[in-house]
Write an enzyme that holds these catalytic residues in place. Structure first.
Site, mmCIF file in Angstrom:
data_model
loop_
_atom_site.group_PDB
_atom_site.id
_atom_site.type_symbol
_atom_site.label_atom_id
_atom_site.label_comp_id
_atom_site.label_asym_id
_atom_site.label_seq_id
_atom_site.Cartn_x
_atom_site.Cartn_y
_atom_site.Cartn_z
ATOM 1 N N CYS A 161 11.957 69.011 41.941
ATOM 2 C CA CYS A 161 11.030 68.813 40.828
ATOM 3 C C CYS A 161 11.262 67.472 40.132
ATOM 4 C CB CYS A 161 11.086 69.979 39.840
ATOM 5 S SG CYS A 161 12.709 70.316 39.179
ATOM 6 N N CYS A 214 3.058 64.312 30.494
ATOM 7 C CA CYS A 214 2.814 64.979 31.777
ATOM 8 C C CYS A 214 1.316 65.020 32.087
ATOM 9 C CB CYS A 214 3.363 66.402 31.768
ATOM 10 S SG CYS A 214 5.160 66.474 31.942
ATOM 11 N N ASP A 243 27.706 68.327 27.868
ATOM 12 C CA ASP A 243 27.483 69.572 28.578
ATOM 13 C C ASP A 243 28.708 70.490 28.452
ATOM 14 O OD1 ASP A 243 26.054 71.262 30.187
ATOM 15 O OD2 ASP A 243 26.791 70.421 32.062
ATOM 16 N N CYS A 276 -0.856 66.451 35.323
ATOM 17 C CA CYS A 276 -0.005 66.525 36.526
ATOM 18 C C CYS A 276 0.666 67.905 36.637
ATOM 19 C CB CYS A 276 1.061 65.434 36.436
ATOM 20 S SG CYS A 276 2.257 65.470 37.770
ATOM 21 N N CYS A 292 8.408 63.794 40.783
ATOM 22 C CA CYS A 292 7.850 63.370 39.495
ATOM 23 C C CYS A 292 7.511 61.875 39.502
ATOM 24 C CB CYS A 292 8.842 63.670 38.362
ATOM 25 S SG CYS A 292 8.191 63.147 36.759
ATOM 26 N N CYS A 334 19.391 71.270 43.416
ATOM 27 C CA CYS A 334 18.077 70.959 43.984
ATOM 28 C C CYS A 334 17.466 69.872 43.111
ATOM 29 C CB CYS A 334 17.221 72.226 43.947
ATOM 30 S SG CYS A 334 15.472 71.965 44.279
ATOM 31 N N CYS A 381 8.091 73.140 43.760
ATOM 32 C CA CYS A 381 9.296 73.982 43.663
ATOM 33 C C CYS A 381 9.376 74.973 44.842
ATOM 34 C CB CYS A 381 9.298 74.743 42.336
ATOM 35 S SG CYS A 381 10.705 75.848 42.209
ATOM 36 N N CYS A 435 15.749 79.554 40.371
ATOM 37 C CA CYS A 435 15.970 78.112 40.576
ATOM 38 C C CYS A 435 17.182 77.901 41.489
ATOM 39 C CB CYS A 435 16.180 77.441 39.215
ATOM 40 S SG CYS A 435 16.672 75.728 39.375
ATOM 41 N N CYS A 450 5.427 68.903 40.011
ATOM 42 C CA CYS A 450 6.736 69.580 40.063
ATOM 43 C C CYS A 450 6.557 71.088 40.240
ATOM 44 C CB CYS A 450 7.550 69.285 38.811
ATOM 45 S SG CYS A 450 6.674 69.661 37.282
HETATM 46 S S1 SF4 Z 1 5.903 66.018 38.046
HETATM 47 FE FE1 SF4 Z 1 6.699 64.986 36.216
HETATM 48 S S2 SF4 Z 1 4.873 64.239 35.153
HETATM 49 FE FE2 SF4 Z 1 4.184 65.743 36.645
HETATM 50 S S3 SF4 Z 1 4.118 67.622 35.431
HETATM 51 FE FE3 SF4 Z 1 6.082 67.556 36.437
HETATM 52 S S4 SF4 Z 1 7.463 66.671 34.953
HETATM 53 FE FE4 SF4 Z 1 5.360 66.216 34.266
HETATM 54 S S1 SF4 Z 2 15.521 72.449 40.683
HETATM 55 FE FE1 SF4 Z 2 14.402 73.035 42.543
HETATM 56 S S2 SF4 Z 2 14.346 75.261 42.512
HETATM 57 FE FE2 SF4 Z 2 14.888 74.568 40.436
HETATM 58 S S3 SF4 Z 2 12.959 74.426 39.392
HETATM 59 FE FE3 SF4 Z 2 13.329 72.383 40.229
HETATM 60 S S4 SF4 Z 2 12.309 72.415 42.213
HETATM 61 FE FE4 SF4 Z 2 12.489 74.526 41.551
#
Ligand code: SF4
Ligand code: SF4
Length: 353
Positions: A253, A197, A142, A200, A257, A250, A207, A223, A203
């Site tokens: 998401c 995915c 990074d 699904c 999952c 955060c 958010c 975000c 996520c």
């Molecule tokens: S929660 Fe995980 S599996 Fe479901 S859509 Fe999001 S990234 Fe894909």
């Molecule tokens: S880190 Fe949090 S604010 Fe950013 S995209 Fe994922 S759930 Fe949304």
């Protein structure tokens, strides 16, 4: 995964690399070429939409990011590695559900991963160079304009998911990535890419700020990770109530999952929570003086945002907390803080009580 190479000595070297990497604490290694053309197109569109917000370095570094040879001219392969960081000892999920507590993203609770992962990658690069007695290597964590998730996907470490994280079938997404650029024509891993995915959308729905424009496309400007870490200025007022008590990053998401059920706990003591950062009250943290902030975040990635942004984020968290005398008094105590940025967020927080 299949390796294709007519060169047995390089194949042997790849076996060594995998063994060394395992001994150094990496959970997986993949080797790929430097063609990032497909991801270049995606990034170009994403930048054009302005989804990167104030991260101007992303624009500036665009060619280096998508063309590894522009960064290190001799590069022909990239060794991509991952290291798990999830720790079962962290109380951060409980902290998220308690609006008087500080929530810190799981990756930042322990020692700054840049240091730990870079050190191990440098040892790996040194072992390779000693073995072949030639070659150019550069290790990155990074730390340079690198499309690390795209490289990891190509190398077979997982798939870039709808939440834009890299997900691995056996390990979810709680891991750090690192890369070694090399001029050795190592046999490539050519995994078949399956994105798992399916239907699904957990996520995207979870958010808090609705930051996903659509599956796989994140508007970083909304975000919370961007707002609390990358953004150095004021946080947009309409977004502040949605941030809750998320003070540094955060994880929503990722927490939601289903693939993270498979995430193994880290084997690294370095990534375990330090200084009780996973069990900290908002008021207590807000009243730390700068010296305490520096001491408590010593060796942590949190230190990178500095004391002023730490207070800015905490002011937002306190504005979102349930009203009580202790919180109002703490906010009033900071009304004359020298930074205008902090003062404005404190004033906003007081209007919430
Ligand atoms: S929660 Fe995980 S599996 Fe479901 S859509 Fe999001 S990234 Fe894909
Ligand atoms: S880190 Fe949090 S604010 Fe950013 S995209 Fe994922 S759930 Fe949304």
């Amino acid at each position: 995964m299949n390796n294709h190479s007519p060169n047995p000595s390089l194949e042997g070297l790849v076996e060594n690399i995998r063994e060394w990497a395992k001994e150094l604490g990496f959970s997986q290694v993949g080797i790929t070429n430097i063609d990032l053309n497909e991801h270049e197109q995606y990034l170009k569109k994403w930048l054009k939409q302005g989804y990167h917000g104030n991260m101007q370095y992303m624009n500036r570094a665009f060619p280096n990011r998508t063309k590894p040879k522009d960064l290190i001219p001799e590069t022909c392969r990239i060794i991509s590695v991952r290291m798990d960081y999830s720790t079962s000892e962290a109380n951060s999920v409980e902290a998220l559900s308690n609006p008087k507590k500080v929530f810190i993203s799981r990756y930042a609770l322990g020692r700054d991963y840049h240091k730990t992962v870079r050190k191990r990658l440098s040892v790996l690069a040194k072992l390779i160079s000693e073995r072949v007695k030639r070659g150019n290597y550069r290790a990155f964590v990074d730390s340079a304009p690198i499309l690390e998730r795209a490289i990891a996907e190509k190398a077979g470490l997982g798939w870039i998911a709808k939440n834009s994280m890299l997900i691995n079938e056996q390990a979810g997404s709680w891991f750090f990535l690192g890369e070694i650029y090399t001029d050795l024509p190592l046999p490539e891993d050519r995994p078949k890419l399956n994105k798992h995915c399916g239907t699904c959308t957990a996520c995207l729905e979870k958010c808090p700020t609705n930051a996903f424009v659509k599956p796989f496309v994140l508007d970083a400007r909304k975000c919370i990770s961007y707002l609390t870490i990358e953004n150095k200025g004021p946080i947009e007022k309409s977004l502040r109530p949605l941030i809750g008590n998320r003070i540094f990053g955060c994880d929503d998401c990722q927490l939601v999952c289903p693939w993270n059920k498979f995430a193994p706990p880290t084997r690294e003591d370095d990534f375990k929570p330090r200084h009780n950062l996973d069990d900290l009250n908002l008021v207590e943290a807000f009243l730390w003086d700068e010296e305490t902030f520096l001491r408590k975040t010593s060796g942590s990635a949190i230190r990178r945002i500095g004391y002023v942004l730490w207070l800015r984020n905490l002011a937002v968290g306190l504005g979102n907390a349930p009203t009580c005398e202790e919180i109002v008094n703490a906010l009033r105590f900071r009304l004359n803080f020298p930074s205008e940025l902090v003062r404005e967020h404190v004033e906003w927080a007081l209007t919430q009580h």
